[in-house]
Design an enzyme around this catalytic site. Structure first.
Site, PDB file in Angstrom:
ATOM      1  N   GLY A  36       0.854  -1.188   0.000  1.00  0.00           N
ATOM      2  CA  GLY A  36       0.000   0.000   0.000  1.00  0.00           C
ATOM      3  C   GLY A  36       0.884   1.230   0.000  1.00  0.00           C
ATOM      4  O   GLY A  36       1.183   1.822  -1.043  1.00  0.00           O
TER       5      GLY A  36
ATOM      6  N   CYS B 138      -8.852  23.444  16.648  1.00  0.00           N
ATOM      7  CA  CYS B 138      -8.789  23.761  18.074  1.00  0.00           C
ATOM      8  C   CYS B 138      -8.164  22.623  18.862  1.00  0.00           C
ATOM      9  O   CYS B 138      -8.843  21.978  19.677  1.00  0.00           O
ATOM     10  CB  CYS B 138     -10.190  24.035  18.606  1.00  0.00           C
ATOM     11  SG  CYS B 138     -10.756  25.639  18.131  1.00  0.00           S
TER      12      CYS B 138
END
Ligand SMILES: Cc1ncc(COP(=O)(O)O)c(C=O)c1O
Length: 413
Positions: free
Chosen positions: A275, A343
């Site tokens: 992969g 955040c």
């Protein structure tokens, strides 16, 4: 030259300037080089040419349809890790005998789907799963082709989050139980044991664990053949790493040289499930600088419009990615933290990087982001998923449009 490199100071993908693509398509944006995928796929395929083998690209690394189709065009096969990935494989044009199905918690529905389709192999994770496969196959008056995923208790010497071959990991059937389990289930009406499978981890740059796992599979296959179980293939998984920071890593040839001597005398065909090695270097995440801010007595932060929602690897695995300005600047170099807009203090793409002082509006490329990048993106902070483009033959096309807030809320009532 293929992939990402500089032409007259500006970063390009297969010759197409990244600034042009970003201007037209916006940021954050994933850009992939088809030529790099082709080149790296062929490098592995050719390295193993002397032994019967099939490459089953691990869709989990990047399963955007156009990428999957590219592998199909190359004559590849796939490793799917969920019903969703099987579905994507079929939509990309793969047929069931080109699909192996792996996964530690396959549901009844997923197993039934794989059995009804008649995939090349279900890589079974436990005796419990073998029981379920047997029952589902018998109910459908068929026999499921199954490989036992073996846990050889081998340390992949990679990041603990992507090491899968130790007995402290949840994956596979313990090696010392596998012979007994295989013998037992080979007599079941609903099961045909056709192979053995091992995948000990990802981003592996020391080949010894991969060789060790291959040797363990060969020894087990011999025992099972003595028991009268007809093994067709050994699936050696994926795992070959890349160099994220420029340090030397094994090549496709080194990989084959490490694995082939371990399996050659078995006479068994092998499956490989690469992969990352193929798609990671083929992708970059493009992002625009939103702000450059200095915390007095603290650090200089370059705030990008991409962060952990687009690329979670730095936060999740402490992974290093090269981060480069798309255009070179001649200003003095400064030490910065490259951060995202979210955040979270952990929303950092690169710490303590030395680079020419950037300005808001500058473009950056986060390199080697083609694997486990877009597929792991999230909508945290209600951020729409980025668009993806594929550069091919000197031009590019949008292979996944940018998500909109409408797309996001469409599922909600
Ligand atoms: C079973 C299996 N095969 C193949 C792969 C692909 O691994 P990599 O991207 O490291 O080649 C993975 C990923 O961890 C996997 O779990």
């Amino acid at each position: 030259m293929t992939g990402f490199f500089r032409q007259h100071g500006t970063l390009v993908c297969d010759g197409v300037p990244l600034s042009r693509i970003a201007r037209a398509e916006g940021t954050p944006l994933y850009v992939y080089s088809a030529a790099t995928i082709v080149e790296r796929y062929r490098a592995i395929d050719e390295a193993f040419a002397s032994h019967p083998h099939t490459l089953h690209y691990a869709l989990k690394a990047n399963s955007t349809l156009a990428i999957a189709r590219l592998f199909r065009g190359l004559g590849g096969n796939v490793d799917a890790n969920s019903g969703g990935e099987i579905d994507v494989a079929l939509r990309a044009g793969f047929i069931p005998p080109q699909i192996v199905f792996t996964g530690v918690g396959k549901t009844q529905a997923e197993l039934a789907q794989a059995i009804e389709l008649g995939v090349k192999s279900i890589n079974a994770e436990s005796d419990g799963e073998l029981e379920r496969i047997d029952a589902l196959a018998r109910a459908r008056q068929t026999r499921a082709r199954v490989a036992l995923r073996v846990n050889p208790d081998i340390d992949a010497r990679s990041h603990p989050h992507i090491s899968t071959g130790l007995k402290t990991n949840k994956f596979g059937i313990a090696l010392d139980r596998a012979r007994d389990i295989a013998r037992r289930f080979s007599r079941r009406e609903g099961i045909e044991i056709v192979g053995l499978h091992a995948h000990v981890g990802s981003q592996i740059t020391d080949l010894e664990p991969l060789t060790g796992a291959a040797r363990a599979l060969v020894a087990l296959a011999r025992e099972l053949q003595d028991d009268g179980v007809r093994i067709e293939h050994l699936d050696l998984g994926g795992g070959l790493g890349i160099s994220y920071d420029g340090s030397p890593v094994p090549s496709a040839r080194d990989y084959a040289d490490a694995l082939l001597p371990a399996v050659r005398d078995s006479g068994l065909a092998i499956i490989l499930e690469p992969g990352r090695n193929i798609v990671a270097p083929a992708g970059a995440l493009l992002s625009e600088v939103v702000d450059v801010k200095e915390q007095p007595g603290g650090k200089l932060f370059v705030v990008l419009d991409a962060g952990m929602t687009e690329l979670i690897r730095p936060m999740m695995y402490n992974a290093f990615h090269r981060i480069e300005p798309v255009e070179t600047a001649s200003t003095r170099e400064v030490l910065v933290d490259v951060v995202g807009p979210l955040c979270e203090s952990s929303d950092t793409l690169g710490k303590d990087r030395r680079m020419p002082r950037p300005e808001a509006g500058d473009l950056f490329a986060v390199l080697d982001a083609g694997a486990y990048g877009a597929v792991m993106a999230s909508n945290y902070n209600r951020r729409p998923m980025p668009a993806e483009v594929l550069v091919e033959n000197g031009t590019y096309s949008v292979i996944k449009r940018r998500q909109t807030i409408d797309d996001l809320v469409a599922l909600e009532s």
